[in-house]
Design an enzyme around this catalytic site. Structure first.
Site, short mmCIF file in Angstrom:
data_model
loop_
_atom_site.label_atom_id
_atom_site.label_comp_id
_atom_site.label_asym_id
_atom_site.label_seq_id
_atom_site.Cartn_x
_atom_site.Cartn_y
_atom_site.Cartn_z
N LYS A 1 2.89 4.90 16.48
CA LYS A 1 1.65 4.48 17.15
C LYS A 1 1.74 4.54 18.66
CE LYS A 1 -0.64 1.08 14.10
NZ LYS A 1 -1.00 -0.35 14.06
N CYS B 1 -12.44 -5.92 5.39
CA CYS B 1 -12.91 -4.89 4.47
C CYS B 1 -14.33 -4.43 4.79
CB CYS B 1 -12.90 -5.40 3.03
SG CYS B 1 -11.25 -5.82 2.42
N HIS B 2 -15.21 -5.36 5.21
CA HIS B 2 -16.62 -5.01 5.40
C HIS B 2 -16.92 -4.59 6.83
CE1 HIS B 2 -17.90 -6.21 1.35
NE2 HIS B 2 -17.09 -7.25 1.48
N GLY C 1 1.32 -6.96 5.36
CA GLY C 1 0.85 -8.34 5.42
C GLY C 1 1.02 -8.99 6.78
N ASP D 1 0.76 -4.43 18.49
CA ASP D 1 0.62 -3.84 17.15
C ASP D 1 1.12 -2.39 17.12
OD1 ASP D 1 -0.05 -3.70 14.43
OD2 ASP D 1 -2.08 -3.00 14.83
N MET E 1 -13.84 -7.49 -5.22
CA MET E 1 -14.32 -8.46 -4.23
C MET E 1 -13.63 -9.80 -4.51
SD MET E 1 -16.18 -9.68 -1.76
CE MET E 1 -16.57 -11.38 -1.29
N THR F 1 0.83 -1.21 0.00
CA THR F 1 0.00 0.00 0.00
C THR F 1 0.87 1.26 0.00
OG1 THR F 1 -0.07 -0.03 2.42
CG2 THR F 1 -1.93 -1.05 1.27
N GLU G 1 -0.43 -9.19 9.53
CA GLU G 1 -1.52 -9.81 10.28
C GLU G 1 -2.16 -10.99 9.57
OE1 GLU G 1 -1.07 -6.49 10.22
OE2 GLU G 1 -0.79 -6.13 12.35
CA CA Z 1 -0.11 -3.96 12.17
#
Ligand code: CA
Length: 689
Positions: A343, A621-622, A192, A316, A661, A176, A194
């Site tokens: 984070k 995603c949903h 990737g 994380d 999808m 990304t 996770e």
């Molecule tokens: Ca992460």
């Protein structure tokens, strides 16, 4: 002789007759005083996102208006930084589609579609479609396709020049991030962590040929296979157990900064795979180089130094947030520093010559550690934060106190501007048998519960921070509505710009945070703005199109602003003083209304089985609880979800792969039925809420 003249003269001397694009001298990538272009992700190699342009200033900003706009059909999530190179704007949208727009005529010059859904195979399950931008070098645009290809296209024509596959095809590695280009090299990492046992790395390619130049692994592999380099040997001493079976993680999915002063590149490395260290490295250890800034020799990719923000990470708390290179004065002494607000909630200042920690202070609510010990450079953790005593609620949570949304540095005010969040995580690994944990490909598994259920939006707050690194304190803070707002840009006009999730585009005085201008873009903004100069005029460009993590995993937190999937047009807006263009029509913000089939009887066991599958797969995603954040359809309102045949043809047979999808060939009709029961249950709950 100025640079432009020199480049023109060079073109004449070389007999060049291709005048479509002027040459960009390499020095311009490091020239903070030249504001005509936005050449790389962070404008210049320093990633400061500061523009010396001051035609638009805090004093005249009342005259700033929309000058022109371009519709971006099917662009979906717009999270990328736009590049402005010699009168051409390069806008990156979902699935790494790049649109080149002539900034004078506002015409689309070309559109390059790498056809990610067709190439991705099973990677389509995890790649989210987001893309944070492209790189430019020597007449080429470098496109990082979500499926892992790095593609060079001609900046003038959009024609493909070369393509290199940077990951194993069809794997849970995806891209990304924006590539970075310098000195004839282009570097890209991956995500990737996770979704399977991943082991992070970055790769450098030759900008002209696409030939691989070097690769740096972030975490060690199985010692029995031998180590790639001494850095991996050193790192392996900080791991325990059979970590390589879990991949280890450390994926560099966002921050890469090139530093011409030391010929370094700095990587912001990812969290552990899986998150829970008790599984990944039983008995502890720092687990290098997770959650670190790692400096490499830019020519060879060899390790130079590292600074780890979270030793033995287990929450994380990756350090993938941007890394800004700043020449910074401390007590009259100039320090070549890196600034980093990852984070974990601390703002770090690091000497970029050697990686030595200069200062670290919390910028948000932080309860996992009390402070960073300056002697050891390590955080002093709070007992219980590692969920060693069962459930613990700590700040920040997995979303982080600051995420990938870029920060900007203004040398005039000496302040760093970035969006922050305040949202805890509920960590608990009670009942998880650490020794028996195994990854399932393409399933979200952290090895710990973290409060990933659909969250009440009132739990979260956020805002824009103006941070003074000299005193390590906030000079001003502006609360923002809800969660998930765009990154910032700052200018010599004493301005800071930020687009918000609710659709407002706002300018503040950089020195005191007074709001001096705003524009209602009427759609959530997730991308950072840029500025450039053309024919003597300063412009500000902003892609408008809700996207990123909250649009995918956010559930109600993502849905709160009212931008459901596919409802609101995506566009590029360009502003200038005296601009009088009208914003094209747009629907108001709306909320999804779930649909119900009153005859459908929900079976509690099937709904429970469906929920388990949903959480590991569909929610990516949903959205959690079947509440979509806007990046994908809300299935509580989907007619296809009511009909088992339609659902099977989409999810099992791949009827909508071209639209992004994925096909889930490993699922069964029985799984579809379970999912259907879960979604019906959630739809009814949503209707009565
Ligand atoms: Ca992460």
């Amino acid at each position: 002789m100025n640079k432009g003249t020199r480049a023109a003269l060079a073109a004449i001397l070389l007999g060049s007759c291709v005048a479509a694009l002027a040459e960009i001298a390499p020095a311009e990538f490091d020239d903070e005083g030249n504001g005509r272009n936005w050449l790389t992700y962070g404008r210049t190699h320093s990633e400061q996102r500061f523009s010396p342009l001051s035609q638009i200033s805090a004093d005249n900003i009342g005259e700033l208006g929309l000058a022109w706009s371009v519709e971006l059909p099917n662009a979906r999530q717009l999270v990328a930084t736009t590049l402005a190179v010699d009168g051409v704007l390069y806008v990156t949208s979902s699935f790494s589609v790049v649109t080149a727009i002539d900034a004078r005529t506002h015409q689309v010059l070309w559109r390059f579609d790498p056809k990610v859904p067709e190439h991705a195979g099973d990677t389509l399950r995890v790649l989210w479609g987001s893309s944070r931008g492209v790189a430019y070098w020597n007449g080429k645009i470098f496109v990082a396709a979500g499926d892992g290809r790095l593609i060079a296209v001609d900046a003038a024509t959009g024609k493909e020049q070369w393509s290199a596959m940077t990951v194993e095809p069809g794997s849970y590695y995806y891209v990304t991030g924006a590539p970075r280009a310098f000195n004839g090299k282009v570097v890209i990492g991956n995500g990737g962590t996770e979704m399977g046992p991943t082991r992070g790395y970055v790769t450098a390619y030759d900008t002209e040929t696409g030939q691989q130049l070097w690769r740096f692994w972030v975490v060690p592999g199985n010692p029995a296979d031998g180590f790639e380099d001494n850095a991996m040997k050193m790192a392996a001493a900080t791991w325990n157990g059979e970590w390589w079976k879990h991949g280890g993680g450390g994926n560099v999915w966002n921050a890469i900064t090139y530093d011409p002063d030391y010929n370094h590149i700095y990587l912001g490395t990812g969290n552990g795979s899986p998150w829970n260290q008790k599984i990944r490295s039983p008995g502890g250890g720092d687990n290098l180089f997770l959650c670190s800034i790692v400096a490499l020799d830019a020519d060879t990719g060899r390790y130079k130094w590292h600074y780890q923000t979270v030793p033995g990470e287990t929450w994380d708390f990756n350090s993938a947030m941007d890394i800004v290179s700043v020449d910074f004065k401390v007590h009259e002494r100039e320090v070549k520093a890196l600034m980093h607000a990852p984070k974990n909630g601390f703002f770090y200042i690091i000497n970029r010559a050697n990686g030595k920690l200069l200062s670290a202070r919390p910028f948000a609510k932080v309860t996992w550690a009390t402070e960073v010990d300056m002697k050891s450079g390590k955080p002093i953790e709070v007992q219980g934060s590692r969920y060693e005593d069962g459930h613990v609620r700590i700040w920040p949570g997995p979303l982080g106190a600051h995420n990938w949304q870029p920060m900007s540095w203004n040398p005039g005010t000496g302040l760093m501007y970035f969006p922050y969040h305040d949202l805890p995580g509920d960590y608990d690994d009670t009942g998880i048998r650490h020794a028996e944990f195994t990854h399932h490909d393409f399933q979200f598994e952290a090895g710990v519960a973290y409060g990933g259920e659909d969250a009440d939006p009132s739990l979260a707050t956020s805002g824009l921070m103006a941070w003074d690194p000299l005193t390590q304190s906030a000079v001003w803070k502006i609360p923002n509505p809800g969660l998930w707002h765009g990154g910032t840009m700052t200018t010599a006009g004493n301005l800071v710009f930020q687009g918000l999730g609710d659709g407002r585009f706002v300018a503040y005085r950089a020195d005191n945070g007074e709001e001096v201008w705003s524009f209602n873009a009427r759609h959530g903004v997730s991308a950072p703005p840029i500025t450039y100069e053309l024919d003597g005029q300063q412009f500000i460009a902003l892609p408008v199109g809700w996207g990123g993590g909250m649009a995918m995993l956010g559930g109600s937190l993502g849905a709160q602003h009212g931008w459901p999937y596919g409802m609101h047009p995506r566009r590029l807006l360009v502003f200038a003083l005296g601009g009088k263009a009208a914003l094209p029509d747009t629907l108001p913000a709306i909320q999804v209304t779930p649909i119900d089939d009153p005859a459908f009887v929900v079976d509690a066991d099937r709904a429970a089985a469906g929920k388990d599958m949903w959480s590991k797969t569909c929610s990516w995603c949903h959205g959690p609880g079947a509440v979509a954040g806007g990046g994908a359809p809300d299935l509580r309102a989907s007619a296809a979800m009511l009909d088992l045949d339609s659902l099977s043809s989409i999810a099992l047979d791949g009827a909508r792969v071209a639209r992004g999808m994925p096909r889930f060939s490993d699922m069964t009709k029985n799984d579809m039925l379970n999912l259907q029961h879960f979604v019906r249950q959630q739809a009814r709950a949503g209707l009565t809420r």
